[in-house]
Design an enzyme around this catalytic site. Structure first.
Site, mmCIF file in Angstrom:
data_model
loop_
_atom_site.group_PDB
_atom_site.id
_atom_site.type_symbol
_atom_site.label_atom_id
_atom_site.label_comp_id
_atom_site.label_asym_id
_atom_site.label_seq_id
_atom_site.Cartn_x
_atom_site.Cartn_y
_atom_site.Cartn_z
ATOM 1 N N ASP B 36 20.821 15.385 68.886
ATOM 2 C CA ASP B 36 22.290 14.760 68.138
ATOM 3 C C ASP B 36 23.354 13.684 67.182
ATOM 4 O OD1 ASP B 36 22.333 16.094 70.672
ATOM 5 O OD2 ASP B 36 22.960 15.088 71.898
ATOM 6 N N ASP B 287 62.459 31.729 42.351
ATOM 7 C CA ASP B 287 61.486 32.146 42.266
ATOM 8 C C ASP B 287 60.663 32.467 42.776
ATOM 9 O OD1 ASP B 287 61.173 29.539 41.298
ATOM 10 O OD2 ASP B 287 59.596 29.820 41.887
ATOM 11 N N GLY B 422 47.468 35.364 44.576
ATOM 12 C CA GLY B 422 46.878 36.907 45.362
ATOM 13 C C GLY B 422 47.979 37.703 44.776
ATOM 14 N N LEU B 423 49.049 37.397 44.537
ATOM 15 C CA LEU B 423 50.280 37.761 43.055
ATOM 16 C C LEU B 423 49.398 38.788 42.323
ATOM 17 C CD1 LEU B 423 52.942 39.142 43.183
ATOM 18 C CD2 LEU B 423 53.565 37.192 42.080
#
Lengths: 422, 522
Positions: B36, B287, B422-423
Site C-alpha cells: 500500500d 471563426d 482534429g480539423l
C-alpha cells in the site's frame, strides 16, 4: 578471480524491521504481461490492488492491457454472494471478451489471502471448464507475502509444474530462469550457441503453449537473483541449479556464462575466446562512464533484490563506493557468489525501517541514491541525486551489450545535475 | 465481485491521504501491508510534491498475522508521533487491515497521545477515494471545530458593522484536478469583493485553523465531492450558510460571485467579468462558427461534468450528446443536469461501459478523464481533460485554473485546440486523397517528378449496428457522398443510413441521400 579471495571478508548485514517502502508482488504483472504474450493476469483483490497496478504502470496504456482486477465487494465478504461463483462469472466475462488468451493467472492479493480464498482450487475448477483452450494457474502477489520482484518468482514457480518432462535420453539441457527482455535473450542464446552449450530454453517462454521441458538433465541458470521459489520448484522436478554471479556487467556476465560452460564440459578458455569481442566492446563502452562514476558514493534502498549484484557491478566495474546496499530479502545461497565479490565490510541492510534508513542516508550525503518512486522526488528536493530503481526492471540491463546501458542509468542523473544551471 | 480494467477512483484511504497531505501538521498512521506504500508515488511522482505524504504505514506481513498486528500498529503510531510531532493524528486501516479488525482508533486512544487523534472508518469494500476524502475531512472538522460549537438554539451573533465578511473556502486537496490554481483564482475573486478568507481547508490548513472554522460568516464549497458533508455539518452546528455553486465557466462564476456578494452583503460588480475574460468574445468571433452544434460527450467527476455540460451548451454552442459521472454519491445532481439537456445521465464506474457509450454515440469531441482520452484516441476523436483521475500532465507548470474567469479562458483553449488539431488531421486526410497530394508525390518545390497516385486511402468508418450494416449504397449514391465536403461526410453517411434503416430502405440511392438531407437539415 584471484583478487576476490582477498576481498571476501563477510559483509556486515544489518537486519531491520519497520515501515517497508516497497511495492508488493502484484507489480511484477507490469513486465510479466509484456513478456508472456498470450497470458492474462487477473488479480483477485481490492480496489487498492487495481489502483496500485494502474499507478505503478505509470502511464495508462492505450490498448486494453492483459491484466485486470476482480474487485472483491462487501457482498462477497458478507457471504451474500458466493465468492467462487462470482469469480467464475468474472472469468467467464473476461474470456468472452478476450478470446486470444491461452493462459490465465489468478493472482492472489492481501485481501484474498486474509479471507483465505482458495485460488488454487478455483484455478483447477476453471481450468477444467475452459480446457483445452485456456489453462488457468494461480499464484500470490500479495504484499503480506511477497515484495515487488517476488511476484515474478511466484508466477514462474506456478509455471514449473506445468512444464513438460524432458525426455530421459535427451542429455543435458540449459534452462535460463527469469524474465529477460527479448533482445537480451537473443544475445545470450547466440553466446550459448557459440559456446556449444545447449539446447537452451528460457523461462518464462514468450508464448504460453511453448513451455520449456524440465527434468533431471536440466541445468538451471538463474538470470535474476529473486527466484528462490522457482529454483526450489525446478529442483523438485529434478533440475540442477548452477551457482554463479548474475549477468550484470562484464564480470557478472562472464562468470555466469562460465558456470554454464563448465556444466556442459566446455573449457574455460573457450569462454574467453568466444566472449572476447563482446567483453572488449563492453569494456570500452563502460570506460566512458567509469570516468564519471569512479569514486562517487552510492546508497541503495531496498527494492528488487537486484541490489547486491548491482552493487558488485558499481563497485568493481565502475569503481563506485558503496555506502549501504539495501535489499528486501537476502537469499544467501543464491547470492553467495555475489556476496563474495563485494568489497570487504560492505554494509548490507536486509528488510527496512524506512525512516531510520533515510536518517542514515541523509547523514551519509551520498552522491547518488538508488530508491523507489515514493522517495525519489523528496530526496531530490533535499539536494540528493537519485536514480529510480524501478527502471532497472523495465530496461534491458543484462549481458555484455547492455553493460554500458546499465552504467548509463546511474550516470544520467549525475550528468543531468551538472547540466542544469537554473 | 466486479471486473475492473482501469479504476476512476482509488480506495477510500487514498482520499484520506489527500486530506492529510494537503494539510500542515497532520500525520496519518495507516494500518496496511507494504504494497500500500505505492500511494506515496501518487503525490511524489504524479503531483511532483517535494515532500513525502505525512503517512506512516504499519506494513504488516503474513507472519505478523499470527502474532500481534495490534502492537505493530501501536509501535508505528508512537514512533510516528515522536518523529513527526504532528498537531493532530489520523488513524485508520486500508482494505486488508479492515479485514483483520484491529481497531486502530481504540489502539491509538490507548496510547494517550497529547494531541487530537481522529479515528477513520473507511469501508474499503464499499466506498471509494472521493468518499474517503469527504469523510476524512468531515471527521477532522467535527473533531477539531466541535469544541467551539455553540449550544443548540443559540443565535449566531450579527457581524459587527464595518467588519468585512469572512468565509471559509472548503474542498481543495492534494492530488486534485487543478486545485492549486483554482485556489489562487477564487482568492482573487474574493479579494475583489472585499471578502476575507477565515480558513482555507484542507489545502495548507493546520489543525488549529480547523478549530477556527466556526468564526466565519459563511462557507464556500469549492468541490462538493470533498467538502459538502463537512459544510453541511458546519451549517447545522454554527448556522453558517454555504455557497455551493462551483465557479467553473462564465455563467457559473457570475452566479458564484452574486451568491457570495449577497451572503457577504457587498456589491458583486468589482468581481464581475472585465476585459481579461475572453471566452465570450472568442466564442462569438466568426471563426468559432464551426463549433456550432459540435456533438460532445462529457464524463468525469460530478462537479466537473456538470460544469462542463453548462459551458459546452451555453458558452460554446456545442450539442451535448452524452453526460455522465463515476461519482455515484452525486448521481442525483448529474441526472438533473442531464435532464435539463434532455439526456439520460450515464452513472457508472465501469470504464468499459463508458467506452461502449462513446463508441455508440460517435461524438465529435470527448470531454473526459485520462480513461476517455485513451478511448477517444483509439476511436480517432479529439479529447480534452476536465477531471481526475490524475495524471502527471494534469499538473502543468503554468498557471492553469478551471475556476473563475481565467479558468474560462483556459477551458476555451483546452477544449477548442483539440478540435482544431482534429480539423487539421481531417485536412491531411482529405489532401491525401487529392490527386496532387498523395503519398507518392514529391514536394512541389522539388519539381514535377511525382509518381502516379496510389489507390485512395479509405477513410475510417464508424462502427455501425447490424440493421445499418445490412444497408447497401448504390454506386452513384456512394459517388455523390464523396462530393460532400469531408468534414460533414461522416455525419451525412450516418444520417442517411439512419434515415434509410428507419424507413426500411434496403439500397441507398442518390434520392435517399437527398431525402435524408432534407429530413435532418444541416
Amino acid at each position: 578471480m584471484s583478487t576476490a579471495a582477498t576481498l571476501c571478508a563477510p559483509p556486515a548485514i544489518l537486519r531491520e524491521r519497520g515501515q517497508h517502502e516497497v511495492f508488493c508482488g502484484l507489480t511484477g504483472i507490469i513486465w510479466l504481461h509484456r513478456k508472456i504474450q498470450d497470458a492474462f493476469f487477473l488479480v483477485v483483490g481490492s480496489r487498492t490492488c487495481a489502483h496500485l497496478i494502474q499507478s505503478a504502470a505509470g502511464v495508462m496504456i492505450f490498448a486494453e492491457p492483459r491484466f485486470a482486477t476482480a474487485i472483491i465487494g462487501e457482498r462477497d465478504l458478507a457471504g451474500l454472494a458466493d465468492v467462487n461463483d462470482e469469480l467464475d462469472r468474472v472469468v467467464g466475462r473476461l474470456l468472452e471478451r478476450r478470446p486470444d488468451i491461452r493462459l490465465l493467472f489468478l493472482v492472489g492479493s492481501c485481501p484474498s489471502e486474509v479471507i483465505k480464498l482458495d485460488l488454487g482450487r478455483a484455478a483447477e475448477r476453471l481450468s477444467k471448464s475452459f480446457a483445452p483452450k485456456v489453462r488457468v494457474l494461480n499464484y500470490s502477489g500479495s504484499g503480506i507475502e511477497t515484495t515487488f520482484t517476488q511476484g515474478e518468482d511466484a508466477c514462474l514457480a506456478a509455471l514449473v509444474p506445468e512444464l513438460p518432462a524432458a525426455p530421459e535420453s535427451a542429455g543435458p539441457a540449459l534452462l535460463v530462469a527469469g524474465a529477460l527482455a527479448d533482445v537480451v535473450e537473443d544475445q545470450l542464446a547466440r553466446l550459448f550457441s557459440d559456446l556449444g552449450v545447449g539446447p537452451v530454453r528460457f523461462l518464462p517462454a514468450r508464448r504460453a503453449d511453448d513451455l520449456p521441458p524440465v527434468g533431471p538433465d536440466t541445468r538451471v541458470l538463474l538470470a535474476q537473483p529473486f527466484l528462490a521459489e522457482t529454483a526450489r520448484a525446478l529442483e523438485q522436478r529434478g533440475a540442477q541449479i548452477l551457482t554463479a554471479p548474475f549477468p550484470l556487467g562484464v564480470e557478472g556476465t562472464t562468470r555466469w556464462l562460465e558456470a554454464a560452460a563448465e556444466a556442459f564440459g566446455r573449457p574455460a578458455s573457450l569462454v574467453q575466446t568466444v566472449t572476447e569481442p563482446a567483453r572488449q566492446r563492453a569494456a570500452r563502452a563502460l570506460g566512458r562512464y567509469r570516468e564519471l562514476l569512479a569514486g562517487k558514493r552510492v546508497f541503495l534502498f531496498p527494492d528488487s533484490q537486484l541490489e547486491p549484484p548491482l552493487a558488485r557491478f558499481l563497485a568493481r566495474e565502475l569503481d563506485m563506493q558503496l555506502i549501504e546496499v539495501g535489499t528486501p530479502y537476502l537469499h544467501k545461497q543464491h547470492l553467495a557468489a555475489e556476496l563474495a565479490l563485494l568489497p570487504a565490510g560492505t554494509r548490507i541492510a536486509e528488510g527496512q525501517h524506512v525512516e531510520n534508513q533515510l536518517d542514515r542516508c541523509r547523514v551519509a550525503k551520498p552522491d547518488l541514491v538508488v530508491c523507489g518512486l515514493g522517495l525519489a522526488n523528496p530526496l531530490e528536493a533535499e539536494g540528493l541525486t537519485t536514480k529510480w530503481s524501478i527502471e532497472l526492471l523495465f530496461t534491458p540491463i543484462q549481458g555484455y551489450e547492455q553493460a554500458a546501458d546499465l552504467a548509463e542509468l546511474f550516470a544520467r542523473p549525475l550528468i543531468r545535475r551538472t547540466r542544469l544551471v537554473a | 465481485m466486479e471486473l475492473t480494467v482501469w479504476t476512476y477512483e482509488g480506495p477510500p484511504h487514498v482520499g484520506a491521504m489527500r486530506i492529510a497531505t494537503a494539510m500542515e501538521g497532520v500525520h496519518y498512521v495507516l494500518h496496511a501491508p507494504q504494497g500500500d506504500t505505492y500511494a506515496d508515488l501518487l503525490f511524489t511522482m504524479i503531483e511532483r510534491r517535494a515532500k513525502r505524504p505525512p503517512v506512516t504505514y504499519t506494513t504488516f506481513q503474513a507472519r505478523d498475522l499470527g502474532s500481534d498486528t495490534a502492537e505493530l500498529f501501536q509501535t508505528a503510531a508512537r514512533e510516528a508521533y515522536e518523529r513527526f510531532r504532528p498537531a493532530a493524528m489520523l488513524v485508520g486501516a486500508s482494505c486488508t487491515a479492515e479485514l483483520i479488525q484491529d481497531d486502530p482508533g481504540g489502539l491509538a486512544k490507548a496510547l494517550n497521545l497529547p494531541i487530537p487523534v481522529v479515528p477513520l472508518e473507511l469501508p474499503a469494500y464499499q466506498r471509494k477515494e472521493n468518499w474517503g476524502a469527504a469523510e476524512t475531512f468531515y471527521q477532522m472538522v467535527r473533531a477539531l471545530a466541535g469544541p467551539a460549537v455553540p449550544p443548540p438554539g443559540s443565535q449566531r451573533p450579527a457581524r459587527p458593522a464595518g467588519q468585512a465578511a469572512r468565509c471559509n473556502v472548503l474542498g481543495p486537496t492534494a492530488l486534485g484536478f487543478r486545485h492549486r490554481d483554482d485556489v489562487a483564482e477564487v482568492k482573487r475573486l474574493l479579494d475583489r469583493l472585499g471578502v476575507q478568507i477565515n480558513v482555507l481547508a484542507p489545502w495548507q490548513a493546520t489543525p488549529a485553523d480547523l478549530a477556527r472554522l466556526g468564526e466565519a460568516d459563511f462557507n464556500i464549497v469549492l468541490y462538493p465531492e470533498i467538502a459538502q458533508q463537512a459544510a453541511s455539518w458546519l451549517q447545522r452546528s454554527f448556522g453558517q450558510p454555504m455557497v455551493t455553486t462551483v465557479p467553473i465557466g462564465v455563467g457559473a462564476t457570475t452566479d458564484f460571485i452574486r451568491e457570495v456578494a449577497a451572503l457577504a452583503g457587498v456589491a458583486p460588480e468589482p468581481a464581475l467579468a472585465g476585459p481579461e475574460l475572453r471566452l465570450p468574445w472568442y466564442s462569438r468571433s466568426v471563426d468559432s462558427t464551426y463549433l456550432t452544434g459540435k456533438r460532445v460527450f462529457i464524463f468525469g467527476d460530478a462537479t466537473h461534468a456538470v460544469a462542463a455540460a453548462r459551458i459546452a451548451a451555453e458558452e460554446l454552442g456545442f450539442a451535448v450528446v452524452g453526460l455522465g459521472t463515476y461519482s455515484r454519491e452525486f448521481a442525483r445532481e448529474v441526472r438533473a443536469a442531464a435532464k435539463r439537456l434532455e439526456l439520460e445521465a450515464l452513472i457508472t464506474d465501469d470504464y468499459l461501459e463508458v467506452e461502449a457509450k462513446i463508441a455508440e454515440l460517435q461524438p465529435e469531441l470527448v470531454l473526459g478523464t485520462q480513461m476517455e482520452r485513451h478511448v477517444a484516441k483509439r476511436l480517432g476523436i479529439p479529447c480534452a481533460l476536465i477531471s481526475a483521475p490524475m495524471h502527471v500532465q494534469d499538473f502543468p507548470a503554468r498557471y492553469s485554473p478551471q475556476m473563475g474567469f481565467e479558468g474560462a479562458n483556459v477551458i476555451f483553449d483546452a477544449w477548442v485546440h483539440p478540435l482544431m488539431m482534429g480539423l487539421e488531421e481531417h485536412l491531411l486526410g482529405m489532401f491525401r486523397e487529392d490527386f496532387e497530394f498523395h503519398d507518392g508525390a514529391a514536394p512541389s518545390h522539388l519539381g514535377s517528378h511525382a509518381a502516379l497516385p496510389e489507390a485512395p486511402v479509405p477513410s475510417p468508418q464508424p462502427a455501425r449496428d447490424a440493421a445499418v450494416a445490412a444497408l447497401a449504397w448504390a454506386q452513384d449514391a456512394e459517388l455523390e457522398l464523396k462530393k460532400i465536403p469531408f468534414f460533414v461526410r461522416g455525419k451525412a453517411r450516418r444520417n442517411t443510413e439512419r434515415f434509410a434503416s428507419e424507413r426500411g430502405v434496403q439500397t441507398i440511392t442518390v434520392e435517399t441521400l437527398y431525402d435524408a438531407k432534407a429530413h435532418f437539415g444541416r
